[in-house]
Write a protein that holds these residues in place. Structure first.
Motif, mmCIF file in Angstrom:
data_model
loop_
_atom_site.group_PDB
_atom_site.id
_atom_site.type_symbol
_atom_site.label_atom_id
_atom_site.label_comp_id
_atom_site.label_asym_id
_atom_site.label_seq_id
_atom_site.Cartn_x
_atom_site.Cartn_y
_atom_site.Cartn_z
ATOM 1 N N LEU A 2 32.457 45.508 41.499
ATOM 2 C CA LEU A 2 32.577 45.118 40.093
ATOM 3 C C LEU A 2 32.445 43.608 39.929
ATOM 4 O O LEU A 2 31.890 43.131 38.931
ATOM 5 N N PHE A 3 32.939 42.848 40.882
ATOM 6 C CA PHE A 3 32.768 41.392 40.823
ATOM 7 C C PHE A 3 31.306 41.020 40.961
ATOM 8 O O PHE A 3 30.816 40.116 40.270
ATOM 9 N N MET A 4 30.585 41.691 41.840
ATOM 10 C CA MET A 4 29.161 41.419 41.997
ATOM 11 C C MET A 4 28.402 41.747 40.714
ATOM 12 O O MET A 4 27.508 40.991 40.306
ATOM 13 N N LEU A 5 28.751 42.850 40.052
ATOM 14 C CA LEU A 5 28.072 43.247 38.824
ATOM 15 C C LEU A 5 28.502 42.428 37.618
ATOM 16 O O LEU A 5 27.810 42.452 36.591
ATOM 17 N N GLY A 6 29.611 41.735 37.703
ATOM 18 C CA GLY A 6 30.061 40.909 36.586
ATOM 19 C C GLY A 6 30.730 41.698 35.479
ATOM 20 O O GLY A 6 30.508 41.420 34.303
ATOM 21 N N TRP A 7 31.563 42.664 35.840
ATOM 22 C CA TRP A 7 32.309 43.445 34.853
ATOM 23 C C TRP A 7 33.708 42.855 34.730
ATOM 24 O O TRP A 7 34.458 42.808 35.702
ATOM 25 N N ARG A 8 34.050 42.387 33.523
ATOM 26 C CA ARG A 8 35.339 41.718 33.300
ATOM 27 C C ARG A 8 35.548 40.650 34.371
ATOM 28 O O ARG A 8 36.503 40.664 35.149
ATOM 29 N N PHE A 20 39.184 39.594 43.277
ATOM 30 C CA PHE A 20 38.325 39.396 44.448
ATOM 31 C C PHE A 20 38.911 38.331 45.371
ATOM 32 O O PHE A 20 38.886 38.489 46.604
ATOM 33 N N ALA A 21 39.443 37.253 44.800
ATOM 34 C CA ALA A 21 40.082 36.227 45.628
ATOM 35 C C ALA A 21 41.301 36.789 46.356
ATOM 36 O O ALA A 21 41.526 36.483 47.542
ATOM 37 N N VAL A 22 42.086 37.636 45.683
ATOM 38 C CA VAL A 22 43.248 38.254 46.332
ATOM 39 C C VAL A 22 42.801 39.156 47.475
ATOM 40 O O VAL A 22 43.411 39.174 48.562
ATOM 41 N N VAL A 23 41.722 39.906 47.273
ATOM 42 C CA VAL A 23 41.212 40.799 48.321
ATOM 43 C C VAL A 23 40.751 40.002 49.529
ATOM 44 O O VAL A 23 41.107 40.318 50.683
ATOM 45 N N PHE A 40 47.109 51.829 53.107
ATOM 46 C CA PHE A 40 45.991 51.042 53.639
ATOM 47 C C PHE A 40 44.658 51.575 53.125
ATOM 48 O O PHE A 40 43.768 50.794 52.746
ATOM 49 N N GLU A 41 44.494 52.893 53.103
ATOM 50 C CA GLU A 41 43.255 53.467 52.595
ATOM 51 C C GLU A 41 43.067 53.135 51.117
ATOM 52 O O GLU A 41 41.934 52.870 50.672
ATOM 53 N N LEU A 42 44.138 53.154 50.359
ATOM 54 C CA LEU A 42 44.046 52.803 48.942
ATOM 55 C C LEU A 42 43.633 51.337 48.771
ATOM 56 O O LEU A 42 42.777 51.025 47.931
ATOM 57 N N CYS A 43 44.214 50.457 49.560
ATOM 58 C CA CYS A 43 43.844 49.033 49.492
ATOM 59 C C CYS A 43 42.384 48.827 49.872
ATOM 60 O O CYS A 43 41.687 48.014 49.248
ATOM 61 N N TYR A 44 41.903 49.559 50.870
ATOM 62 C CA TYR A 44 40.518 49.400 51.298
ATOM 63 C C TYR A 44 39.566 49.898 50.214
ATOM 64 O O TYR A 44 38.539 49.263 49.928
ATOM 65 N N ALA A 45 39.908 51.029 49.599
ATOM 66 C CA ALA A 45 39.069 51.537 48.513
ATOM 67 C C ALA A 45 39.062 50.580 47.323
ATOM 68 O O ALA A 45 38.016 50.317 46.709
ATOM 69 N N MET A 46 40.211 50.014 46.993
ATOM 70 C CA MET A 46 40.273 49.056 45.894
ATOM 71 C C MET A 46 39.495 47.792 46.219
ATOM 72 O O MET A 46 38.891 47.174 45.335
ATOM 73 N N ALA A 47 39.474 47.396 47.490
ATOM 74 C CA ALA A 47 38.681 46.231 47.888
ATOM 75 C C ALA A 47 37.194 46.487 47.697
ATOM 76 O O ALA A 47 36.452 45.610 47.235
ATOM 77 N N MET A 95 35.052 29.965 48.832
ATOM 78 C CA MET A 95 34.244 30.150 47.634
ATOM 79 C C MET A 95 34.864 31.167 46.683
ATOM 80 O O MET A 95 34.735 31.044 45.461
ATOM 81 N N ALA A 96 35.550 32.175 47.220
ATOM 82 C CA ALA A 96 36.217 33.140 46.354
ATOM 83 C C ALA A 96 37.313 32.475 45.532
ATOM 84 O O ALA A 96 37.514 32.812 44.352
ATOM 85 N N VAL A 97 38.011 31.528 46.128
ATOM 86 C CA VAL A 97 39.045 30.799 45.385
ATOM 87 C C VAL A 97 38.411 29.867 44.352
ATOM 88 O O VAL A 97 38.875 29.767 43.205
ATOM 89 N N TYR A 98 37.328 29.189 44.726
ATOM 90 C CA TYR A 98 36.684 28.257 43.794
ATOM 91 C C TYR A 98 36.041 28.987 42.620
ATOM 92 O O TYR A 98 36.036 28.470 41.495
#
Length: 389
Positions: free
Chosen positions: A126-132, A140-143, A113-120, A165-168
């Motif tokens: 990274l999604f906000m910054l626009g990296w890959r 991000f949609a999966v999270v 759970f801690e690993l999933c939270y850190a990855m989220a 919006m994450a899915v769209y």
């Protein structure tokens, strides 16, 4: 009788038959339909629209969800972890009925759970910054889906819109503006310079054109779906409020301000509640704006409507303590602003930063250096005697 001339029959060609009126109408309708289909296809596949708006949505929702996860970090085990009243077993039972799924229920380990939270947290940043961005948009949609489905009864309504919006945004090219991907592309183009592009084969060029067209079509359709979702949300909400008696007589906000569950600052809520006439006007204006919103999008009237909706959402965030919902709605409204508006904001930002940097440079050199011109240095002349020495 002999002088009479017999008239010879002149053969006449039959006149071409004109089509009937029904056939003409059908032909005109078919031609009009074909023209409209061509126009629509050119609009959808010509160029990607609202690239800046898509980037604003990426930055906004990535930042909102990052702040949301950081805010709930001390309570993460009570909301999504093993200490949650909505246990993983209950979540799995609900998944069997609704068809949802979550990566958080794949293991009951605390370390997992801690690993999933850190990855989220990392994925949102990274999604906000626009990296890959293409990969990060999917992650991000999966999270968002996983955290929403894990504790669907533990959060407010703001994450519902973020989920949609994450899915769209997976369908859109939301990383082409204001992103690390765009910066990397500029650096790559600058390094290439005037180097000629490699010549592609015919099949490679065809695949490249098909990929570009498909990306453009999917992006434009994604933007259209986002805009339609916001219009449907405002329109349905306004029509639903019209049916209520409290919104009809202008007392709905009075009752909302007196709900203890939505009073982050009770003194402020009671202070606002002392002005019944502005509250009644705000009730009617809310319903009017939400119902009229889908009908003012194709004119200049949408700008004051968007400004009033911005004020309404800020009021909801402050008075009712729903910042996530208000932030999600404010970011969603940004899809209706044209790219020229965001380019103007970019120019204003660059001018402001240049002025600030110029003033800081002048301050670092001291007050006198900004007003006193530089003095020329001494002119050294050589005479024959000095040269001989």
């Amino acid at each position: 009788m002999g002088n009479e001339q017999t008239s010879k029959a002149v053969p006449t060609t039959p006149a071409p038959q004109r089509p009937t009126s029904q056939a003409t109408v059908l032909a005109e309708a078919a031609r009009w339909t074909v023209d409209r289909i061509r126009t629509l296809w050119a609009l959808v596949s010509g160029r990607p629209v609202s690239l800046y708006a898509a980037s604003v949505l990426r930055i906004g929702y990535g930042l909102l969800y990052l702040i949301f996860l950081l805010r709930e970090f001390p309570h993460r085990h009570e909301i999504w972890g093993l200490n949650s009243p909505w246990t993983p077993a209950l979540a799995r039972q609900l998944f069997d009925q609704t068809g949802w799924n979550s990566i958080l229920t794949l293991s009951d380990s605390r370390a997992y759970f801690e690993l999933c939270y850190a990855m989220a947290l990392v994925t949102s940043a990274l999604f906000m910054l626009g990296w890959r961005t293409r990969v990060m948009s999917v992650l991000f949609a999966v999270v968002v889906i996983s955290f929403h489905a894990r504790a669907i009864f533990m959060t407010d309504g703001g994450d519902n819109l973020i989920l949609l919006m994450a899915v769209y945004l997976v369908l859109t090219a939301c990383g082409r503006r204001w992103s690390l991907d765009e910066r990397r592309g500029r650096i790559k183009a600058a390094r290439a310079g005037t180097r000629p592009e490699p010549v592609r084969s015919f099949s490679s060029q065809q695949l490249h054109d098909a990929r570009t067209c498909l990306t453009t079509v999917v992006h434009n359709c994604g933007i259209f779906v986002i805009a339609a979702q916001v219009c449907f949300l405002y329109g349905s909400t306004g029509l639903y409020k019209v049916q209520g008696a409290t919104w009809g007589n202008g007392t709905a906000l009075h009752y909302a301000l007196n709900l203890e569950l939505f009073q982050p600052w009770p003194a402020l809520s009671h202070l606002v509640d002392q002005y019944p006439i502005p509250i009644t006007i705000a009730c009617y204006m809310t319903v009017l704006l939400q119902v009229a919103f889908p009908f003012v999008l194709f004119g200049r009237l949408k700008y004051p409507v968007l400004a009033l909706l911005l004020c309404m959402h800020i009021g909801i965030a402050v008075l009712m303590g729903l910042p996530l919902f208000s932030g999600a709605m404010i970011v969603a409204d940004a899809v209706f602003l044209p790219d020229r508006f965001y380019r103007l904001l970019g120019r204003l930002w660059r001018r402001t930063t240049q002025r600030i940097s110029g003033r800081s440079a002048e301050a670092s050199h001291g007050p006198e250096s900004a007003h006193v011109p530089a003095q020329p240095g001494p002119v050294l002349t050589t005479t024959p005697s000095s040269a001989a020495q």
